[in-house]
Structure formats: C-alpha cells, structure tokens
Design a protein around this motif. Structure first.
Motif, PDB file in Angstrom:
ATOM      1  N   MET A 398      -3.141   4.127  -2.594  1.00 27.95           N
ATOM      2  CA  MET A 398      -4.329   3.337  -2.294  1.00 27.95           C
ATOM      3  C   MET A 398      -4.123   2.508  -1.029  1.00 27.95           C
ATOM      4  O   MET A 398      -5.034   2.365  -0.209  1.00 27.95           O
ATOM      5  CB  MET A 398      -4.664   2.448  -3.485  1.00 27.95           C
ATOM      6  N   ARG A 399      -2.946   1.972  -0.866  1.00 23.82           N
ATOM      7  CA  ARG A 399      -2.672   1.174   0.345  1.00 23.82           C
ATOM      8  C   ARG A 399      -2.654   2.040   1.593  1.00 23.82           C
ATOM      9  O   ARG A 399      -3.120   1.616   2.655  1.00 23.82           O
ATOM     10  CB  ARG A 399      -1.350   0.432   0.167  1.00 23.82           C
ATOM     11  N   ARG A 400      -2.148   3.252   1.470  1.00 22.86           N
ATOM     12  CA  ARG A 400      -2.158   4.160   2.625  1.00 22.86           C
ATOM     13  C   ARG A 400      -3.585   4.557   2.978  1.00 22.86           C
ATOM     14  O   ARG A 400      -3.919   4.701   4.166  1.00 22.86           O
ATOM     15  CB  ARG A 400      -1.319   5.397   2.308  1.00 22.86           C
ATOM     16  N   THR A 401      -4.404   4.737   1.967  1.00 21.14           N
ATOM     17  CA  THR A 401      -5.816   5.049   2.220  1.00 21.14           C
ATOM     18  C   THR A 401      -6.498   3.890   2.939  1.00 21.14           C
ATOM     19  O   THR A 401      -7.254   4.089   3.899  1.00 21.14           O
ATOM     20  CB  THR A 401      -6.541   5.346   0.896  1.00 21.14           C
ATOM     21  N   LYS A 402      -6.226   2.674   2.480  1.00 19.50           N
ATOM     22  CA  LYS A 402      -6.778   1.484   3.137  1.00 19.50           C
ATOM     23  C   LYS A 402      -6.320   1.421   4.593  1.00 19.50           C
ATOM     24  O   LYS A 402      -7.126   1.157   5.506  1.00 19.50           O
ATOM     25  CB  LYS A 402      -6.339   0.233   2.386  1.00 19.50           C
ATOM     26  N   ASP A 403      -5.050   1.672   4.835  1.00 21.45           N
ATOM     27  CA  ASP A 403      -4.521   1.632   6.204  1.00 21.45           C
ATOM     28  C   ASP A 403      -5.194   2.667   7.089  1.00 21.45           C
ATOM     29  O   ASP A 403      -5.410   2.436   8.285  1.00 21.45           O
ATOM     30  CB  ASP A 403      -3.007   1.876   6.183  1.00 21.45           C
ATOM     31  N   GLN A 404      -5.524   3.822   6.510  1.00 22.78           N
ATOM     32  CA  GLN A 404      -6.149   4.886   7.283  1.00 22.78           C
ATOM     33  C   GLN A 404      -7.596   4.551   7.643  1.00 22.78           C
ATOM     34  O   GLN A 404      -8.037   4.778   8.771  1.00 22.78           O
ATOM     35  CB  GLN A 404      -6.113   6.200   6.481  1.00 22.78           C
ATOM     36  N   PHE A 405      -8.332   3.995   6.691  1.00 22.24           N
ATOM     37  CA  PHE A 405      -9.755   3.737   6.893  1.00 22.24           C
ATOM     38  C   PHE A 405     -10.014   2.370   7.535  1.00 22.24           C
ATOM     39  O   PHE A 405     -11.026   2.193   8.210  1.00 22.24           O
ATOM     40  CB  PHE A 405     -10.488   3.818   5.551  1.00 22.24           C
ATOM     41  N   ASP A 406      -9.141   1.422   7.305  1.00 21.62           N
ATOM     42  CA  ASP A 406      -9.331   0.057   7.822  1.00 21.62           C
ATOM     43  C   ASP A 406      -7.971  -0.500   8.246  1.00 21.62           C
ATOM     44  O   ASP A 406      -7.380  -1.336   7.566  1.00 21.62           O
ATOM     45  CB  ASP A 406      -9.967  -0.814   6.729  1.00 21.62           C
ATOM     46  N   PRO A 407      -7.432  -0.029   9.384  1.00 20.36           N
ATOM     47  CA  PRO A 407      -6.064  -0.371   9.787  1.00 20.36           C
ATOM     48  C   PRO A 407      -5.803  -1.876   9.906  1.00 20.36           C
ATOM     49  O   PRO A 407      -4.689  -2.333   9.635  1.00 20.36           O
ATOM     50  CB  PRO A 407      -5.911   0.322  11.150  1.00 20.36           C
ATOM     51  N   ASP A 408      -6.816  -2.631  10.306  1.00 16.55           N
ATOM     52  CA  ASP A 408      -6.625  -4.070  10.490  1.00 16.55           C
ATOM     53  C   ASP A 408      -6.967  -4.876   9.240  1.00 16.55           C
ATOM     54  O   ASP A 408      -6.902  -6.113   9.263  1.00 16.55           O
ATOM     55  CB  ASP A 408      -7.488  -4.560  11.665  1.00 16.55           C
ATOM     56  N   HIS A 409      -7.352  -4.198   8.182  1.00 15.47           N
ATOM     57  CA  HIS A 409      -7.660  -4.849   6.894  1.00 15.47           C
ATOM     58  C   HIS A 409      -8.707  -5.952   7.057  1.00 15.47           C
ATOM     59  O   HIS A 409      -8.542  -7.069   6.586  1.00 15.47           O
ATOM     60  CB  HIS A 409      -6.379  -5.414   6.254  1.00 15.47           C
ATOM     61  N   ARG A 410      -9.822  -5.585   7.707  1.00 17.53           N
ATOM     62  CA  ARG A 410     -10.889  -6.559   7.933  1.00 17.53           C
ATOM     63  C   ARG A 410     -12.061  -6.403   6.972  1.00 17.53           C
ATOM     64  O   ARG A 410     -12.918  -7.267   6.889  1.00 17.53           O
ATOM     65  CB  ARG A 410     -11.386  -6.457   9.377  1.00 17.53           C
ATOM     66  N   LEU A 411     -12.104  -5.277   6.247  1.00 20.62           N
ATOM     67  CA  LEU A 411     -13.211  -5.035   5.333  1.00 20.62           C
ATOM     68  C   LEU A 411     -12.872  -5.549   3.935  1.00 20.62           C
ATOM     69  O   LEU A 411     -11.943  -5.067   3.279  1.00 20.62           O
ATOM     70  CB  LEU A 411     -13.525  -3.538   5.274  1.00 20.62           C
ATOM     71  N   ALA A 412     -13.629  -6.557   3.488  1.00 18.10           N
ATOM     72  CA  ALA A 412     -13.456  -7.140   2.148  1.00 18.10           C
ATOM     73  C   ALA A 412     -11.983  -7.312   1.789  1.00 18.10           C
ATOM     74  O   ALA A 412     -11.534  -6.859   0.739  1.00 18.10           O
ATOM     75  CB  ALA A 412     -14.158  -6.267   1.114  1.00 18.10           C
ATOM     76  N   PRO A 413     -11.209  -7.968   2.642  1.00 21.74           N
ATOM     77  CA  PRO A 413      -9.739  -8.022   2.406  1.00 21.74           C
ATOM     78  C   PRO A 413      -9.405  -8.745   1.104  1.00 21.74           C
ATOM     79  O   PRO A 413      -9.887  -9.837   0.822  1.00 21.74           O
ATOM     80  CB  PRO A 413      -9.243  -8.813   3.623  1.00 21.74           C
ATOM     81  N   GLY A 414      -8.608  -8.095   0.279  1.00 19.40           N
ATOM     82  CA  GLY A 414      -8.121  -8.705  -0.947  1.00 19.40           C
ATOM     83  C   GLY A 414      -8.969  -8.486  -2.177  1.00 19.40           C
ATOM     84  O   GLY A 414      -8.552  -8.837  -3.269  1.00 19.40           O
ATOM     85  N   ARG A 415     -10.144  -7.873  -2.048  1.00 22.37           N
ATOM     86  CA  ARG A 415     -11.049  -7.751  -3.190  1.00 22.37           C
ATOM     87  C   ARG A 415     -10.626  -6.694  -4.200  1.00 22.37           C
ATOM     88  O   ARG A 415     -11.010  -6.748  -5.371  1.00 22.37           O
ATOM     89  CB  ARG A 415     -12.476  -7.429  -2.740  1.00 22.37           C
ATOM     90  N   PHE A 416      -9.833  -5.715  -3.743  1.00 21.80           N
ATOM     91  CA  PHE A 416      -9.573  -4.568  -4.593  1.00 21.80           C
ATOM     92  C   PHE A 416      -8.182  -4.638  -5.218  1.00 21.80           C
ATOM     93  O   PHE A 416      -7.448  -5.616  -5.069  1.00 21.80           O
ATOM     94  CB  PHE A 416      -9.759  -3.291  -3.771  1.00 21.80           C
ATOM     95  N   VAL A 417      -7.806  -3.580  -5.898  1.00 20.08           N
ATOM     96  CA  VAL A 417      -6.549  -3.507  -6.642  1.00 20.08           C
ATOM     97  C   VAL A 417      -5.359  -3.840  -5.743  1.00 20.08           C
ATOM     98  O   VAL A 417      -5.269  -3.378  -4.606  1.00 20.08           O
ATOM     99  CB  VAL A 417      -6.374  -2.094  -7.224  1.00 20.08           C
ATOM    100  N   GLY A 418      -4.447  -4.635  -6.256  1.00 24.52           N
ATOM    101  CA  GLY A 418      -3.240  -4.973  -5.522  1.00 24.52           C
ATOM    102  C   GLY A 418      -3.463  -5.804  -4.283  1.00 24.52           C
ATOM    103  O   GLY A 418      -2.648  -5.835  -3.378  1.00 24.52           O
ATOM    104  N   GLY A 419      -4.625  -6.504  -4.228  1.00 22.30           N
ATOM    105  CA  GLY A 419      -4.937  -7.322  -3.073  1.00 22.30           C
ATOM    106  C   GLY A 419      -5.362  -6.536  -1.849  1.00 22.30           C
ATOM    107  O   GLY A 419      -5.356  -7.050  -0.733  1.00 22.30           O
TER     108      GLY A 419
END
Length: 420
Positions: A398-419
């Motif tokens: 899941m974290r790798r998917t987040k990194d791929q789609f939102d590399p800078d973690h600017r979309l709803a940061p922290g709302r989902f599983v594992g922060g």
C-alpha cells in the motif's frame, strides 16, 4: 508554509479559478478537526486539474470533498492546506439506458443519479445509507447498502473512472461498456482509498433493471446461533435474496433477520411465502422494508461507528463475540448490517468513554477479520487506530502504491491505513 508562499498560492488559485471560487476556510470546513487554509470550488475535471497543478507548484496538501457526509471517516489528516470542493461538479453526463450504463460527475448526489435512471426503469444498486452522499465520496469510501448481497459493491458496479492525480494529470480507466477489460482495473484501486491516490471527478456505473415487485421476510431470534442459522438458510436457499440484513438494538436483546426478495409480480410473493416456511421461527412476509433497513446503527454526525467483518460461515462466532465484548465493556452497542456477507456495522453513542471503546474494539479485533473505527469524536480516535493492525506485506504494498501515485504525499496525507 511562509506567508509569502501562502499568499502566492491563494492568488494563483483565485486567478485561475476565479476569486469567487476560492475562499478562506472556516471551522466548519475542518476535516476531522483539522482546519484547512482555503477552500477551492471546482465544477468538473478540467478545473480540478487546474487546481491540482497549482497545488503541486506550491506544495499544498489537498483533501477532496463532495457533500462532506463522510469527511470525518478514517484518520484525521496530518495537515490540510486546501479543501477541494467538488460539490459543484454535479450532474449526469450520460444515461445510456439501452446499455444499462450511467456516467456522472463526482459531486452528483447518488439520490439524483437514482432519480434519473429510475425514469427508464433502472437502478444504480448502491442503496446508500446517507442520502446526501455523492458519487465521488461513495467510491472514495467504498460504501454500499443492503443490495450489495446480490448486485455487488462499488468495485463491482464501477466500470469507468476519471481521476486527477496529485500533479494535475488527468487519467481515465475503464470505459462506457460493461465488458471493457483493457488495461489495469484502476477503478478498484481508487475505490476505498479515501482520496489518498487521486481526486475522483467522473464515474461510469453499470445499472440493473428495477424489479416489478419486492417483498421482505422477517423473523426474530433470541440468540446468535439461531439468528445466524436463519441467515444461513436464506443465503443457501433457491429464493435468490437481494439482501440479508440483521438488526439488534442492544447487546442482550433479540436479533431481527430480514431478507429482501425481488422479481415478477405474484411470483415474488409466492417465493417469499415458501421461504418463510423453510426458515420457520415465526418468519413473516412484509410488503415494505422495516424502518431500520439500510440505515447505520449510529448517528452519522455525532455517534461512534464501527465496521466488523468475518466470512459468512463465522457469523455465529461474530455475533457471540459482539455480545460478549459489549457486555464486558458495559457499552450500549447496536448492531446492524449484511448478515449474508458477514459485514456488520456497530454503533455507540458519541459520549461513550474512550477507554471502554478501546477495550471493546480490541476484543472485536481479536475475534474477527477486521474491526474498523469508521467515525468517532476526536478523543476516541486519539485512543484508537481507526484501521487496526495490517500485515507488514500488505502495508508495504500500500505504501509503494501511495509513493507511485502521490510521490510527495500531498493527497489526504495520513487519512488511510498505516498513516498513508
């Protein structure tokens, strides 16, 4: 964020979208008590893309919003600079009745979509407990109602999706025909992602005909084993129920099992009568659904809501565990949901003691596949990880998917599983 940069970001948004579409946020705009700097209103994919490009240029953290009915679900975001309001992205773009397909903007209330397609004798089989919920919010949270038992959930009905990524790039997956299988099914990935992978702006759903007749059969059971056995009998019957729901107002009270049938006139009633005879336990046929049907067992604005799941065969164990956990914690827990799927919602009053809620949730997590804290006051969320434990391998993926789609973690940061 330095003041000069803040002013530049707001000015850029106002210049691109119009001053009337950008405003300073108020306390009412808070996302789980986290207040954004500004709110920008967009009316579709093009303007959402413009807003996200500016947000990327100024490194703004963004949370998308529709009606806001589920904005306090999940974790509170780490921070929010911009609340992107898609409520103006409203309307059915196309209803291809002959193909049983509807294409709508993300800010469209599901009630409006249902009204449009019912004119052709069709339905979008996502019977949503919250009537103000929008198409985008339903996809982002992956929420369905009782009819999921027969027709499937959001992932099953979604056949096309348009999303604006964190850098403003517009992507489209799927298409307008049910059998389109080209490429990866990204709609499934965005479903239930809580706005952490992209801003959903449009969606295409498959539809189903509205049945000519509906009936409900209902019965009351005094203990979890009897209730689960009745649900299992209905689930394995030839009656093809649309839904099998249960309702329990208090932990030690009786459990109501109710199933919905639909089909041709007269024949549906006959099937319902046959099913009541097979189930026994004083089962009766209803002409209308009970009042509690399709509603959450918690106040969506002030209550504490949980979602608990097991495989359907383990429903007796889940019901017994819920009864025991509620008794041990002393909390007035209400239970309702999909008995046929093993996915139930539990509700508590919003003023419940956080320590007691923590004890209850821990007990449920030990006896089920998952127990998610859907919504709760901040003092309860501070005491409990809403999502619960996740396997290291899945969390890494899941974290790798987040990194791929939102590399800078600017979309709803922290709302989902594992922060995430």
């Amino acid at each position: 964020m330095p003041t000069k940069t803040k002013d530049a970001a707001r000015d850029a948004l106002a210049a691109a979208l119009g001053a009337e579409c950008v405003r300073d946020a108020t306390p009412a705009d808070a996302v789980s008590d986290v207040r954004p700097q500004w709110v920008a209103t967009v009316d579709g994919t093009e303007r959402a893309s413009i807003a996200m490009k500016i947000a990327a240029e100024h490194d703004l953290r963004v949370v998308p919003k529709g009606s806001g009915s589920k904005l306090d679900w999940g974790n509170a975001p780490d921070a929010v600079d911009l609340l992107l309001d898609l409520s103006a992205a409203n309307g059915v773009i196309e209803h291809a009745a002959g193909d049983l397909v509807v294409h709508a903007l993300a800010g469209t209330p599901i009630a409006e979509v249902s009204s449009v397609v019912r004119g052709a004798g069709q339905q979008l089989a996502i019977d949503q407990p919250l009537p103000t919920a929008t198409i985008g919010g339903i996809i982002a949270t992956g929420t369905s109602g009782p009819c999921r038992h027969l027709f499937g959930g959001v992932r099953d009905l979604l056949i096309g999706i348009t999303v604006v990524r964190a850098d403003g790039t517009v992507t489209t997956a799927g298409g307008k025909v049910v059998k389109n299988v080209a490429g990866y099914d990204l709609g499934k990935l965005y479903t239930g992602s809580f706005g952490t992978l992209g801003v959903i702006t449009e969606a295409v759903f498959r539809l189903h005909p509205v049945a000519a007749e509906h009936r409900w059969i209902t019965l009351e059971a005094e203990d979890p084993a009897t209730a689960a056995a009745a649900a299992d009998t209905i689930r394995h019957s030839q009656a093809m129920p649309t839904a099998i729901e249960l309702d329990q107002a208090e932990p030690s009270g009786s459990i109501t099992i109710c199933a919905q049938l639909e089909g041709r006139p007269t024949a549906t009633h006959a099937r319902a009568v046959e099913l009541t005879a097979a189930v026994g336990h004083g089962a009766a046929v209803l002409q209308q659904a009970p009042q509690w049907w399709g509603r959450y067992p918690f106040d969506p604005g002030t209550g504490i809501g949980l979602r608990v799941g097991v495989e359907p065969a383990a429903l007796p164990r889940l019901l017994a565990a819920v009864r025991e956990a509620a008794s041990n914690s002393g909390l007035p827990l209400a239970l309702r949901g999909a008995a046929g799927l093993g996915v139930l919602h539990a509700g508590l009053p919003g003023d419940a003691d956080p320590a007691a809620v923590t004890e209850l949730v821990a007990a449920l997590r030990a006896r089920s596949h998952y127990a998610v804290l859907v919504r709760a006051p901040q003092r309860v969320r501070d005491a409990i990880d809403p999502w619960g434990p996740t396997s290291p391998g899945l969390l890494t993926l899941m974290r790798r998917t987040k990194d791929q789609f939102d590399p800078d973690h600017r979309l709803a940061p922290g709302r989902f599983v594992g922060g995430i």
